[in-house]
Design a protein around this motif. Structure first.
Motif, PDB file in Angstrom:
ATOM      1  N   ASP A 170       1.043  -0.906   0.075  1.00 43.98           N
ATOM      2  CA  ASP A 170      -0.321  -0.131   0.467  1.00 43.98           C
ATOM      3  C   ASP A 170       0.432   1.530   0.450  1.00 43.98           C
ATOM      4  O   ASP A 170       0.240   1.945  -0.769  1.00 43.98           O
ATOM      5  N   GLU A 171       2.291   1.442   1.096  1.00 43.72           N
ATOM      6  CA  GLU A 171       3.328   1.853   1.228  1.00 43.72           C
ATOM      7  C   GLU A 171       3.205   2.919  -1.174  1.00 43.72           C
ATOM      8  O   GLU A 171       3.664   3.517  -1.041  1.00 43.72           O
ATOM      9  N   ALA A 172       3.592   1.683  -1.187  1.00 43.98           N
ATOM     10  CA  ALA A 172       4.909   1.685  -3.182  1.00 43.98           C
ATOM     11  C   ALA A 172       3.496   2.102  -3.613  1.00 43.98           C
ATOM     12  O   ALA A 172       3.798   3.272  -4.382  1.00 43.98           O
ATOM     13  N   VAL A 173       2.108   2.100  -3.618  1.00 46.03           N
ATOM     14  CA  VAL A 173       1.554   2.101  -4.674  1.00 46.03           C
ATOM     15  C   VAL A 173       1.079   4.049  -4.108  1.00 46.03           C
ATOM     16  O   VAL A 173       0.612   4.499  -4.825  1.00 46.03           O
ATOM     17  N   HIS A 188      12.716  -4.483  -3.121  1.00 45.47           N
ATOM     18  CA  HIS A 188      13.471  -2.902  -3.303  1.00 45.47           C
ATOM     19  C   HIS A 188      12.976  -3.326  -4.598  1.00 45.47           C
ATOM     20  O   HIS A 188      11.854  -2.260  -5.319  1.00 45.47           O
ATOM     21  N   LEU A 189      13.711  -4.299  -5.610  1.00 49.92           N
ATOM     22  CA  LEU A 189      12.787  -4.072  -7.414  1.00 49.92           C
ATOM     23  C   LEU A 189      11.004  -3.559  -7.494  1.00 49.92           C
ATOM     24  O   LEU A 189      10.771  -3.202  -8.405  1.00 49.92           O
ATOM     25  N   VAL A 190      10.414  -5.237  -6.836  1.00 46.88           N
ATOM     26  CA  VAL A 190       9.736  -4.542  -7.248  1.00 46.88           C
ATOM     27  C   VAL A 190       8.378  -4.053  -7.065  1.00 46.88           C
ATOM     28  O   VAL A 190       7.520  -3.665  -7.151  1.00 46.88           O
ATOM     29  N   VAL A 222       5.905  -1.625  -8.705  1.00 44.60           N
ATOM     30  CA  VAL A 222       4.571  -1.518  -8.595  1.00 44.60           C
ATOM     31  C   VAL A 222       4.512   0.047  -8.158  1.00 44.60           C
ATOM     32  O   VAL A 222       3.496   0.259  -8.566  1.00 44.60           O
ATOM     33  N   LEU A 223       5.017   0.637  -7.697  1.00 47.08           N
ATOM     34  CA  LEU A 223       5.379   2.159  -7.338  1.00 47.08           C
ATOM     35  C   LEU A 223       5.332   2.889  -9.188  1.00 47.08           C
ATOM     36  O   LEU A 223       4.314   3.870  -9.049  1.00 47.08           O
ATOM     37  N   GLU A 228       3.541   1.868 -11.934  1.00 46.19           N
ATOM     38  CA  GLU A 228       2.716   0.923 -11.987  1.00 46.19           C
ATOM     39  C   GLU A 228       1.193   1.973 -11.477  1.00 46.19           C
ATOM     40  O   GLU A 228       0.050   2.452 -12.396  1.00 46.19           O
ATOM     41  N   ALA A 229       1.684   1.697  -9.939  1.00 46.00           N
ATOM     42  CA  ALA A 229       0.672   3.508  -9.697  1.00 46.00           C
ATOM     43  C   ALA A 229       1.260   4.562 -10.556  1.00 46.00           C
ATOM     44  O   ALA A 229      -0.541   5.638 -10.128  1.00 46.00           O
ATOM     45  N   PHE A 230       2.296   5.359 -10.408  1.00 45.52           N
ATOM     46  CA  PHE A 230       2.456   6.250 -11.027  1.00 45.52           C
ATOM     47  C   PHE A 230       1.661   6.584 -12.707  1.00 45.52           C
ATOM     48  O   PHE A 230       0.841   7.094 -12.750  1.00 45.52           O
ATOM     49  N   ASP A 231       1.574   5.788 -13.746  1.00 44.38           N
ATOM     50  CA  ASP A 231       1.355   5.125 -15.278  1.00 44.38           C
ATOM     51  C   ASP A 231      -0.435   5.466 -14.853  1.00 44.38           C
ATOM     52  O   ASP A 231      -1.290   5.866 -15.469  1.00 44.38           O
TER      53      ASP A 231
END
Length: 209
Positions: A27-30, A174-176, A180-181, A183-186
């Motif tokens: 959730d944090e990465a998103v 970290h790469l995953v 995820v970050l 993907e959420a950005f796009d």
């Protein structure tokens, strides 16, 4: 030839780390990706730094933003501080290795920008100095680390910590998280563009009614 016991243990370690990430860090990465989708299009900047393998991870993130992650889109401002080789060597020579990132953060960072610091230990002095400089300059400081708590996580506004003692596994997780970050950005950018495209039609319907 069968894979060694060590290879199987490595895979199990990564599976465990990713399971933990899904529960505590996904959730944090998103949220990071969505936040950047607000900051970067309005002229904000992302600064990243790390040491060794974490430097490569940080540069991977900035490459995805300046280039693209999946679909075509405009480039966004993202700088890997360790890749500024002349600055790194000049600062290291004149001020010491512990200052190579802090001085660049003070130079490039502006209030409202985001600083991502990556460290498997969370104890690198040059990253701790960068976090201090970032907070002083009004940046939002995010940390990707190994197990928490650690000194870097204590200085960050937000943390993704991978609970694993194996450095390689932490970097893989970290790469995953970075992907995820992205993907959420796009996704957030696409949602914002769709909402903007819909706005004229909404206004037109109101005028007609």
């Amino acid at each position: 030839m069968h894979a060694s016991r060590t290879a199987h243990e490595h895979c199990r370690s990564l599976q465990d780390a990713l399971r933990d990430f899904r529960h505590r860090g996904l959730d944090e990465a998103v949220a990071w990706g969505r936040y950047l989708a607000d900051v970067l299009p309005s002229g904000g900047r992302l600064l990243c730094a790390g040491n060794g393998g974490s430097a490569a991870q940080a540069q991977h993130l900035t490459a995805e933003l300046v280039g693209r992650y999946a679909g075509d889109r405009r480039p966004y401002s993202a700088i890997s501080l360790h890749a500024e080789t002349s600055s790194v060597t000049a600062i290291g020579n004149d001020y010491g290795f512990d200052e190579i990132y802090a001085r660049q953060v003070a130079a490039h960072g502006r209030p409202g920008d985001v600083l991502v610091l990556m460290s498997t230990s969370g104890r690198s002095d040059n990253l701790l100095g960068a976090a201090t400089a970032g907070r002083a300059a009004g940046l939002r400081v995010w940390a990707m680390t190994g197990a928490t708590p650690n000194p870097l996580s204590g200085q960050a506004d937000s943390v993704i910590g991978i609970e694993c003692p194996n450095t390689a596994t932490v970097q893989e997780a970290h790469l995953v998280a970075l992907h995820v970050l992205c993907e959420a950005f796009d996704e957030a950018l696409q949602a914002a563009e769709a909402a903007t495209a819909e706005l004229p039609a909404v206004l037109t319907r109101r005028e007609v009614s």
